[in-house]
Enzyme design. Structure first.
Site: not given
Length: 392
Positions: A49, A98, A106, A140-145, A171
């Site tokens: 993008r 992703g 949108r 969120g990121h890997d640690i949060n999941y 990830d």
């Protein structure tokens, strides 16, 4: 062992030859999944993008997750950019994105919108929290999941906070790999049913599925909630790492009785003194004795000692040491890459092998060539090139 083949060799024999994939550039699991598909022979075109990205840690030419597929740069918020994306999607077998839920809608590129122009499309949505649920729009990121699946709670020392396992589990294990499995399954289903489908690949789902064995052991009463109190979390003295005299480490995975006894004999200890190995009551004191034994020699001295013993005891290598290890060299586990070394393709298929994709030019380079390969007619390519952002 045969070395990895160059990308151009025998491309038609690769397992996903003829499959076209549009990849919307993202982080972590999205490019990993696209890299896997490209290594398996899919013709992947990456849509950036903006270029260069806002947060790029180093030279793009050394971002090995980009291997095997060229990229173009489109302003998807513009009429021309969105139209080019639709033309590529119309010719694609697979789409990977992703973004947070709602972003593609949108842009006019959501699953319902593109199904009208390509009902055979396998539309892959890679997120952390999934397309539904109260957290679906949260960051969120890997640690949060990992934290919300319970996986993070399992990892680390008992007396300190949990330790994130880099980003391998969320990830790549629970994210990108599950996306690839879903894509392959959907392509197989399409072969018989004729239609594509939408894949909701969420890292919370994948990480949870990776924990199936731990859930089983918990239900059996064989797994305790404390860290470092179980068979595979460093609690067992025969399945953990030990420091050596030079502040390096040896990894011990002596789970079965024969390996357990061989490990003890390699350390100069008597297996008769280590009966009832599965009783956790014995583990702390025995771990101290074994730690004291490992601390008497260097890591490489212990590695030499255990090299000829079938004891499941190995040195803990750095990445640089792993690349140079004879066993990895013999299997060609790694291969040269710009500025360094990268992992080779896996898994290995004997009839339709995958290959390590070459590093592409900068996004936007040779865009007309790549668009032509996707069947875009020349007059349309001329129009697109006039509106496309130039390469950096």
């Amino acid at each position: 062992m045969e070395a990895p083949r160059p990308a151009q060799e025998n491309a038609t024999a690769r397992p996903l030859a003829g499959v076209r994939v549009v990849e919307f550039a993202g982080l972590g699991p999205t490019p990993f999944a696209a890299m896997m598909l490209a290594d398996m022979g899919a013709q992947v075109l990456r849509i950036e993008r903006a270029w260069p990205p806002a947060a790029e840690p180093g030279p793009w030419s050394r971002d090995y997750l980009r291997r095997g597929r060229p990229a173009i740069v489109l302003d998807l918020k513009s009429v021309d950019g969105a139209e080019v994306a639709r033309e590529l999607i119309a010719a694609a077998d697979v789409l990977i994105e992703g973004f947070r839920p709602g972003v593609m809608e949108r842009l006019g590129l959501g699953p319902d919108a593109v199904a009208a122009i390509n009902p055979r499309l396998v539309y892959t949505r890679m997120t952390g929290w999934g397309q539904s649920g109260p957290l679906s729009h949260a960051a969120g990121h890997d640690i949060n999941y990992l934290a919300l699946t319970g996986a993070l709670h399992l990892i680390g020392p008992a007396d300190r906070p949990p330790v994130p396992p880099v980003n391998l589990v969320g990830d790549y294990g629970g994210g990108g790999m599950f996306a690839v499995v879903g894509i392959l399954a959907a392509l197989l289903a399409r072969a018989s049913g004729g239609r594509g489908q939408t894949i909701d690949a969420a890292m919370v789902d994948g990480c949870s599925m990776l924990m199936t064995q731990i859930f089983s052991w918990t239900a059996m009463g064989a797994w305790r909630p404390q860290r470092e109190a179980n068979l595979l979390d460093g609690g067992a003295y025969f399945y953990r790492c030990y420091a050596t005299s030079d502040d390096r480490y040896m990894a011990v995975g002596a789970l079965e009785p024969a390996f357990h006894d061989a490990m003890l004999r390699g350390l100069g200890l008597d297996p008769a003194d280590y009966a009832d190995r599965l009783d956790p009551a014995h583990w702390p004191a025995r771990a101290e004795r074994i730690a004291a034994a490992f601390a008497t020699r260097t890591r490489d001295e212990w590695a030499a000692r255990f090299a000829d013993l079938d004891a499941c005891v190995t040195p803990v290598l750095t990445m640089e040491e792993a690349v140079a290890h004879p066993a990895n060299l013999a299997r060609h586990v790694h291969c040269p890459a710009p500025g360094g070394t990268q992992p080779a393709f896996a898994p290995r298929l004997d009839l339709t092998p995958g290959v390590v994709g070459e590093m592409p030019g900068p996004p936007g380079a040779d865009a007309a060539v790549h668009l032509a390969r996707w069947g875009i007619p020349q007059h349309r390519i001329d129009q697109i090139m006039g509106a496309m952002r130039p390469p950096a």
